[in-house]
Motif scaffolding. Sequence first.
Motif, PDB file in Angstrom:
ATOM      1  N   GLY A 153       0.829  -1.198   0.000  1.00 33.92           N
ATOM      2  CA  GLY A 153       0.000   0.000   0.000  1.00 33.92           C
ATOM      3  C   GLY A 153       0.862   1.246   0.000  1.00 33.92           C
ATOM      4  O   GLY A 153       2.037   1.211   0.373  1.00 33.92           O
ATOM      5  N   GLU A 199      -5.350  -1.774   4.979  1.00 34.86           N
ATOM      6  CA  GLU A 199      -6.492  -2.623   4.694  1.00 34.86           C
ATOM      7  C   GLU A 199      -6.139  -3.551   3.541  1.00 34.86           C
ATOM      8  O   GLU A 199      -5.106  -3.356   2.881  1.00 34.86           O
ATOM      9  CB  GLU A 199      -7.708  -1.749   4.355  1.00 34.86           C
ATOM     10  N   SER A 201      -7.112  -3.641   0.646  1.00 36.36           N
ATOM     11  CA  SER A 201      -6.992  -2.896  -0.610  1.00 36.36           C
ATOM     12  C   SER A 201      -5.816  -1.934  -0.625  1.00 36.36           C
ATOM     13  O   SER A 201      -5.515  -1.335  -1.667  1.00 36.36           O
ATOM     14  CB  SER A 201      -8.283  -2.109  -0.860  1.00 36.36           C
ATOM     15  N   SER A 204      -5.413   3.281   3.810  1.00 38.80           N
ATOM     16  CA  SER A 204      -6.640   4.081   3.818  1.00 38.80           C
ATOM     17  C   SER A 204      -6.517   5.171   4.866  1.00 38.80           C
ATOM     18  O   SER A 204      -6.142   4.907   6.022  1.00 38.80           O
ATOM     19  CB  SER A 204      -7.846   3.191   4.141  1.00 38.80           C
TER      20      SER A 204
END
Length: 299
Positions: A153, A199, A201, A204
Amino acid sequence: MWRRVLLALGIAATSGTAAAEGWRVEPVDPAAYPPEIVAETGDPAPDGLPDGRVARAPKGDIRAAWYIAPTLRYGHGILGDAVEAGGLRVQTADGAILSLVLPESEVFEDRTPLLADLDGDGRTEIVALRASLTAGGSVTVYGVDGNALVERGSTGFIGRSHRWLNVAGIADFLGEGGLQIAYVQTPHIGGTLLVYRLEPSGLSKVAELYGFSNHVIGATEQRLSAVADVDGDSRPDLALPSADRKTLRIVSIGVDGIREIANVPLPARVDKAILAEETVTGPRFVVGLDDGSVVGVAR
């Protein structure tokens, strides 16, 4: 104006005037602490930056990490010289050595990577300050996937060359069981404290609040912040300087934003690492100042 914008986004903001009532600033003997207040740890990074160190973790799939491939291709020099890192190397729990080399358009712009299990899955993440030569800095998280280092990320680059950011703390500020990354974006030109969680994905954003700094331009010291539970809610809070480094701001971070617990005026500017000490009355922050004095900040 920034306060109206944050409120419109549903992010908690304060006026910067949270009272220092009940807090005291007392002189501390500088001889009781190292010159930098908090001694640096970690071995020098092999084949790495001249002032880089090896970060180590006692458990998890990554046991050590350091920067490699020194390069002059960025030329920012925010930490005192123009030498940055072109790559990252780790040692895994089974002794394997894995490396990642950035493209020529990027560098790592800190001295030592940070290791933490951000999502609580038992696997270690690497938190690094990755900079684009054209778009400035970002916080980027890496992990091990098989026999490779992979990106987990990123906050995304700031958007302009020679714009930097500096991590202020990694802790379970939200009380969720994982760890969140708090950092100050552009700490020399009106810094914003931002908090991100990892997270599935990617990273965040949780919250942000304007008016902080945690670095002196050109200095190698990046630890102008400390974590401790100040308000007694069993969640860690964060102490770091105001944008002009003349005030110690203490904040609580939650899912509803960032709440200022106190801001405590100081007799000079913060320029050294901040130490959180536990006392019988609660935490005390030991703060080194640019006039050579050291103070303790406590209730």
